[in-house]
Design a protein around this motif. Structure first.
Motif, short mmCIF file in Angstrom:
data_model
loop_
_atom_site.label_atom_id
_atom_site.label_comp_id
_atom_site.label_asym_id
_atom_site.label_seq_id
_atom_site.Cartn_x
_atom_site.Cartn_y
_atom_site.Cartn_z
N UNK A 92 -4.10 18.82 -2.57
CA UNK A 92 -3.06 17.83 -3.37
C UNK A 92 -3.05 16.65 -2.44
N UNK A 93 -1.98 15.84 -2.61
CA UNK A 93 -1.86 14.52 -1.81
C UNK A 93 -1.56 14.77 -0.42
N UNK A 94 -0.73 16.01 -0.07
CA UNK A 94 -0.38 16.31 1.18
C UNK A 94 -0.93 17.59 1.96
N UNK A 95 -1.74 18.15 1.43
CA UNK A 95 -2.16 19.56 1.82
C UNK A 95 -3.30 20.11 1.16
N UNK A 96 -3.42 21.52 1.45
CA UNK A 96 -4.57 22.19 0.71
C UNK A 96 -4.25 23.73 1.02
N UNK A 97 -5.17 24.63 0.59
CA UNK A 97 -5.18 25.93 1.08
C UNK A 97 -6.35 26.08 2.08
N UNK A 98 -6.31 26.94 3.11
CA UNK A 98 -7.29 27.57 3.79
C UNK A 98 -7.60 28.97 3.52
N UNK A 99 -8.57 29.26 2.41
CA UNK A 99 -8.81 30.48 2.17
C UNK A 99 -9.60 30.95 3.05
N UNK A 116 -3.90 30.41 3.59
CA UNK A 116 -2.74 29.71 4.18
C UNK A 116 -2.74 28.37 3.70
N UNK A 117 -1.40 28.02 2.86
CA UNK A 117 -1.23 26.73 2.55
C UNK A 117 -0.66 25.83 3.67
N UNK A 118 -1.50 24.81 3.71
CA UNK A 118 -1.24 23.95 4.78
C UNK A 118 -0.69 22.68 4.12
N UNK A 119 0.11 21.90 4.94
CA UNK A 119 0.79 20.64 4.77
C UNK A 119 0.53 19.84 5.98
N UNK A 120 -0.07 18.68 5.63
CA UNK A 120 -0.23 17.62 6.81
C UNK A 120 1.46 17.15 7.11
N UNK A 121 1.52 16.94 8.44
CA UNK A 121 2.83 16.73 8.90
C UNK A 121 2.71 15.51 10.23
N UNK A 122 3.60 14.46 9.89
CA UNK A 122 3.78 13.53 10.95
C UNK A 122 4.86 14.07 12.13
N UNK A 123 4.43 14.54 13.02
CA UNK A 123 5.75 15.07 13.85
C UNK A 123 6.53 14.02 14.52
N UNK A 124 5.92 12.76 14.68
CA UNK A 124 6.85 11.62 15.27
C UNK A 124 7.91 11.39 14.07
N UNK A 125 7.50 11.39 12.94
CA UNK A 125 8.65 10.87 11.73
C UNK A 125 9.19 12.18 11.33
N UNK A 126 8.73 13.35 11.47
CA UNK A 126 9.00 14.50 10.93
C UNK A 126 9.25 14.55 9.40
N UNK A 127 7.87 14.31 8.92
CA UNK A 127 7.84 14.23 7.47
C UNK A 127 6.36 14.45 7.20
N UNK A 128 6.11 14.86 5.82
CA UNK A 128 4.79 15.33 5.38
C UNK A 128 4.09 14.04 5.66
N UNK A 129 2.68 14.15 5.57
CA UNK A 129 1.61 13.03 5.64
C UNK A 129 0.52 13.49 4.58
N UNK A 130 0.03 12.35 4.66
CA UNK A 130 -1.22 12.49 3.35
C UNK A 130 -2.28 13.21 4.17
N UNK A 131 -3.05 14.00 3.41
CA UNK A 131 -4.26 14.36 3.81
C UNK A 131 -5.06 13.51 4.47
#
Length: 141
Positions: A92-99, A116-131
């Motif tokens: 999806x826009x922000x992540x995927x599954x690692x099967x 494992x469902x993963x979401x990309x994350x901007x640790x500096x902004x503390x928010x989800x990020x686009x894949x």
């Protein structure tokens, strides 16, 4: 309650072998379920390293694990090695599954499968990020 059923992809894009040590074994004398998740986490780190990333730096953003599902297929024992394979799915826009699938390296017996469902994350902004586009391109999405 319905059982978890995980469909495997036709092709995996990465694999690694991880030995089972005595600390991975529980009182039933087989692989502990919590230890399986630790072994999958080790393999997941190797997956990202294989493509030139770290879990905290995939083209400038990190990942977080949003959900986990596992389906156990057979026992595994001290002294065996797990052959762990990964593929990506359900972007999806922000992540995927690692099967993933874990099999006994020697016999090919399937031990477990999961995602494992993963979401990309901007640790500096503390928010989800686009894949990152490079992640999609390198992992076959």
């Amino acid at each position: 309650m319905a059982r978890i059923k995980i469909e495997l992809p036709e092709k995996f894009i990465f694999s690694t072998d991880v030995p089972l040590y005595i600390q991975h074994i529980n009182y039933g004398q087989h692989l502990d379920n919590a230890a399986l998740l630790m072994l999958i986490a080790e393999a997941r780190v190797r997956f990202f390293q294989h493509f030139g990333w770290r879990e905290l730096d995939v083209e400038g953003v990190g990942i977080v694990v949003a959900d986990v599902a596992a389906q156990y297929r057979s026992e595994a024992f001290h002294g065996e090695s797990l052959h762990i394979e990964f593929a990506t799915a359900d972007f999806n826009d922000y992540g995927c599954d690692l099967v993933w699938r874990a099999t006994d390296q020697a016999s090919g017996r399937e031990v477990a499968r999961g995602k494992h469902g993963i979401v990309f994350f901007d640790y500096k902004a503390r928010s989800k990020a686009k894949v990152p586009a490079a992640f999609r391109a390198k992992t076959g999405a």
